[in-house]
Motif scaffolding. Structure first.
Motif, PDB file in Angstrom:
ATOM      1  N   HIS A  87       0.837  -1.204   0.000  1.00  0.00           N
ATOM      2  CA  HIS A  87       0.000   0.000   0.000  1.00  0.00           C
ATOM      3  C   HIS A  87       0.871   1.252   0.000  1.00  0.00           C
ATOM      4  N   LEU A 113      -4.143  -7.086   1.130  1.00  0.00           N
ATOM      5  CA  LEU A 113      -4.138  -5.698   0.663  1.00  0.00           C
ATOM      6  C   LEU A 113      -5.526  -5.270   0.198  1.00  0.00           C
ATOM      7  N   HIS A 117      -7.342  -2.312   1.746  1.00  0.00           N
ATOM      8  CA  HIS A 117      -7.264  -1.104   0.913  1.00  0.00           C
ATOM      9  C   HIS A 117      -7.852  -1.402  -0.478  1.00  0.00           C
ATOM     10  N   ASP A 120      -6.914   0.367  -3.816  1.00  0.00           N
ATOM     11  CA  ASP A 120      -5.567   0.314  -4.385  1.00  0.00           C
ATOM     12  C   ASP A 120      -5.483  -0.481  -5.679  1.00  0.00           C
TER      13      ASP A 120
END
Length: 292
Positions: A87, A113, A117, A120
């Protein structure tokens, strides 16, 4: 591929090395393509990246591996920590979100991830994440994993790697027949029998057990706008990573997407059993383009 530039990024507890091949922002209206693995570092993606010359490709060395150093005093590998690092790299690029191809332990990092997030990554191709908790024989799989660690701790790298190959080559659930086998001879696999005394290998020690013990957050992954594709090699049917891929896909309400070759099928064999990198890259193009 475009000219590659290398960068260093200081994060919480590490200094990360990452490489960018091509322009940022990426040309052609497509996001950059981020390729990650674990414990493999950026060097392991030179072959697959070469088949994406039209794309901007980012690779990196996970903390404590390759060129990336740790400042946190730890030597274990935890998916959520690795995900925070990725990230941070994506934020440093200033050109997100990215498309992502992630393999093995890197696929576990990538799933963590996206859960944490989701903004992203637009599409994640998670290739053969070695996730033990999703297996019906999870307890036996953990016992098999412990056997690899024990062989490594007792007799060194060659013995540990031979045990690892025997575990990952086993087809089907880990039954009494698996545990009744004699310890494999490292020479059978071209491995050295001598013990050099080192015990820091992240694959053979217990330092990466948090990776294979990770349980994907199915609710977060299915709620994310990210298109998550769980990929499995056609030669991995019945093997632990193949079974884990199928089970992970089912956990997310999908079927695993079949790719050519095996667990390392995108490689050219420079550091082991060669795959089918050209065919693998064609399939990856199809999936990333939404045609597969």
């Amino acid at each position: 591929m475009g000219m590659m530039t290398s960068h260093m990024l200081e994060t919480d507890g590490a200094v990360l090395a990452y490489d960018v091949s091509g322009p940022l922002p990426a040309a052609g209206g497509r996001p950059a393509l981020f390729m990650i693995g674990h414990p493999m570092d950026a060097g392991g993606f030179r072959t697959p990246a070469s088949y994406f010359a039209e794309r901007t490709v980012i690779t990196y060395d996970p903390r404590g591996l390759g060129r990336s150093t740790r400042t946190d005093g730890r030597d274990d590998h935890v998916p959520e920590v690795q995900a925070a690092d990725v990230h941070a790299v994506i934020e440093a690029l200033g050109a997100g979100p990215v498309e992502m191809f992630a393999s093995s332990g890197g696929a576990v990092t990538a799933l963590a991830l996206v859960a944490a997030h989701p903004g992203d990554v637009t599409i994640l191709v998670a290739h053969e994440p070695p996730l033990i908790p999703v297996l019906p024989d999870a307890g036996a799989a953990r016992r098999a994993r412990a056997g690899v660690r024990d062989a490594y701790e007792k007799n060194g790298w060659g013995a540990g790697m031979a045990a690892f190959i025997a575990m990952t080559s086993w087809r089907g659930e880990f039954t009494d027949a698996f545990f009744a086998q004699p310890a494999p001879d490292p020479a059978m696999f071209g491995m050295p029998a001598d013990d050099d005394g080192s015990r820091g290998d992240p694959l053979l020690s217990d330092r990466s057990w948090a990776v294979s013990d990770h349980r994907p957050d199915a609710a977060a992954l299915t709620a994310a706008a990210t298109r998550v594709v769980i990929a499995v090699g056609e030669e991995s049917a019945g093997a632990m990573t193949g079974r884990a891929s199928v089970a992970t896909a089912e956990l997310l309400g999908q079927r695993a997407t079949v790719f050519p070759s095996h667990h390392g099928g995108f490689g050219d064999g420079g550091s082991g059993h060669g795959g089918q990198p050209e065919a693998f890259a064609r399939r990856l193009h199809e999936v990333l383009d939404g045609a597969g």
